[in-house]
Design a protein around this motif. Structure first.
Motif, short mmCIF file in Angstrom:
data_model
loop_
_atom_site.label_atom_id
_atom_site.label_comp_id
_atom_site.label_asym_id
_atom_site.label_seq_id
_atom_site.Cartn_x
_atom_site.Cartn_y
_atom_site.Cartn_z
N PHE A 171 -5.34 -17.55 -27.92
CA PHE A 171 -5.42 -16.80 -26.66
C PHE A 171 -4.55 -17.48 -25.62
CE2 PHE A 171 -7.30 -16.40 -22.42
CZ PHE A 171 -7.34 -15.02 -22.26
N ILE A 172 -3.87 -16.66 -24.82
CA ILE A 172 -3.12 -17.17 -23.67
C ILE A 172 -3.32 -16.20 -22.53
CG2 ILE A 172 -0.97 -16.06 -24.35
CD1 ILE A 172 0.51 -18.52 -23.22
N ASP A 173 -3.61 -16.73 -21.34
CA ASP A 173 -3.74 -15.87 -20.17
C ASP A 173 -2.51 -16.03 -19.29
OD1 ASP A 173 -4.12 -18.21 -18.70
OD2 ASP A 173 -6.17 -17.73 -18.10
N SER A 174 -2.50 -15.34 -18.15
CA SER A 174 -1.33 -15.39 -17.27
C SER A 174 -1.08 -16.80 -16.74
CB SER A 174 -1.49 -14.41 -16.11
OG SER A 174 -2.62 -14.73 -15.32
N THR A 175 -2.13 -17.59 -16.54
CA THR A 175 -1.96 -18.96 -16.08
C THR A 175 -1.26 -19.80 -17.14
OG1 THR A 175 -3.99 -18.76 -14.80
CG2 THR A 175 -3.16 -20.98 -15.15
N GLY A 176 -1.65 -19.64 -18.39
CA GLY A 176 -1.01 -20.36 -19.48
C GLY A 176 0.45 -19.97 -19.64
N LEU A 177 0.72 -18.69 -19.53
CA LEU A 177 2.09 -18.20 -19.62
C LEU A 177 2.93 -18.75 -18.48
CD1 LEU A 177 4.11 -16.36 -21.03
CD2 LEU A 177 3.22 -14.48 -19.66
N ARG A 178 2.41 -18.69 -17.28
CA ARG A 178 3.11 -19.22 -16.11
C ARG A 178 3.36 -20.73 -16.28
NH1 ARG A 178 0.36 -16.68 -12.59
NH2 ARG A 178 -1.27 -18.23 -12.30
N GLY A 179 2.39 -21.44 -16.85
CA GLY A 179 2.54 -22.87 -17.10
C GLY A 179 3.67 -23.18 -18.07
N LEU A 180 3.78 -22.39 -19.13
CA LEU A 180 4.88 -22.58 -20.08
C LEU A 180 6.23 -22.39 -19.40
CD1 LEU A 180 3.51 -20.74 -23.24
CD2 LEU A 180 3.85 -23.21 -22.98
N LEU A 181 6.32 -21.37 -18.54
CA LEU A 181 7.56 -21.12 -17.81
C LEU A 181 7.89 -22.27 -16.86
CD1 LEU A 181 7.02 -17.34 -17.06
CD2 LEU A 181 8.70 -18.31 -18.64
N GLU A 182 6.88 -22.81 -16.22
CA GLU A 182 7.08 -23.93 -15.29
C GLU A 182 7.52 -25.19 -16.04
OE1 GLU A 182 7.43 -26.29 -11.97
OE2 GLU A 182 7.38 -24.10 -12.14
N ILE A 183 6.90 -25.45 -17.19
CA ILE A 183 7.30 -26.61 -18.01
C ILE A 183 8.76 -26.46 -18.42
CG2 ILE A 183 6.99 -27.70 -20.27
CD1 ILE A 183 3.93 -27.04 -19.88
N ARG A 184 9.13 -25.28 -18.85
CA ARG A 184 10.52 -25.03 -19.24
C ARG A 184 11.47 -25.24 -18.06
NH1 ARG A 184 13.16 -19.36 -20.87
NH2 ARG A 184 15.03 -20.13 -21.85
N ARG A 185 11.09 -24.77 -16.89
CA ARG A 185 11.93 -24.91 -15.70
C ARG A 185 12.11 -26.39 -15.32
NH1 ARG A 185 11.43 -25.57 -10.41
NH2 ARG A 185 9.16 -25.58 -10.45
N ARG A 186 11.03 -27.15 -15.36
CA ARG A 186 11.12 -28.58 -15.02
C ARG A 186 12.03 -29.33 -15.98
NH1 ARG A 186 5.13 -28.79 -13.79
NH2 ARG A 186 4.99 -29.28 -15.98
N TRP A 187 11.87 -29.09 -17.27
CA TRP A 187 12.72 -29.76 -18.26
C TRP A 187 14.18 -29.36 -18.06
CZ3 TRP A 187 12.17 -32.64 -22.99
CH2 TRP A 187 10.92 -33.25 -23.13
N SER A 188 14.43 -28.07 -17.83
CA SER A 188 15.79 -27.59 -17.66
C SER A 188 16.47 -28.24 -16.46
CB SER A 188 15.77 -26.06 -17.50
OG SER A 188 17.06 -25.57 -17.33
N ARG A 189 15.76 -28.39 -15.38
CA ARG A 189 16.31 -29.04 -14.18
C ARG A 189 16.75 -30.47 -14.46
NH1 ARG A 189 11.93 -27.78 -9.75
NH2 ARG A 189 11.17 -29.59 -10.81
N GLN A 190 16.13 -31.10 -15.44
CA GLN A 190 16.46 -32.49 -15.77
C GLN A 190 17.32 -32.60 -17.03
OE1 GLN A 190 13.05 -35.16 -15.42
NE2 GLN A 190 12.05 -33.65 -14.11
#
Length: 109
Positions: free
Chosen positions: A51-70
């Motif tokens: 199961f994944i909810d909108s918070t989990g999905l948003r978290g995956l996107l944020e993790i990806r964004r942080r890694w990409s910035r670095q």
């Protein structure tokens, strides 16, 4: 509940998730996904996520964004068909990597 096991590889890590990724468990994933010195790749293996909810999905996107910035790369692999459909419906299926092969872990799924 969410359980996370970690497999280390030459260039990064694979986080193998089991359980539910939601508002209650996202902090655990965020902590496990912190970029560490010398890492370039992170794989988040969703094979065990039921199961994944909108918070989990948003978290995956944020993790990806942080890694990409670095200068890092995040791959989300092995979602079950229902979770892959959620990604498709909300228009973020580009986040998924359907190859299922582990570059970060340097081994098998």
């Amino acid at each position: 509940m969410l359980a996370i096991s970690v497999t280390k590889g030459e260039h990064g890590r694979r986080l193998n998730l089991t359980g539910e990724l939601d508002m209650e468990t996202l902090a655990m994933l965020e902590q496990a996904a912190e970029l560490q010195e010398g890492e370039r790749q992170l794989e988040i293996n969703l094979a065990g996520v039921s199961f994944i909810d909108s918070t989990g999905l948003r978290g995956l996107l944020e993790i990806r964004r942080r890694w990409s910035r670095q200068g890092g790369e995040v791959r989300v692999i092995n979602p079950c068909p229902e979770i892959a459909e959620v990604f498709r419906l909300v228009g973020v299926e580009e986040l998924l990597d359907y190859s299922g092969q582990g570059k970060a872990a340097g081994g098998e799924s």
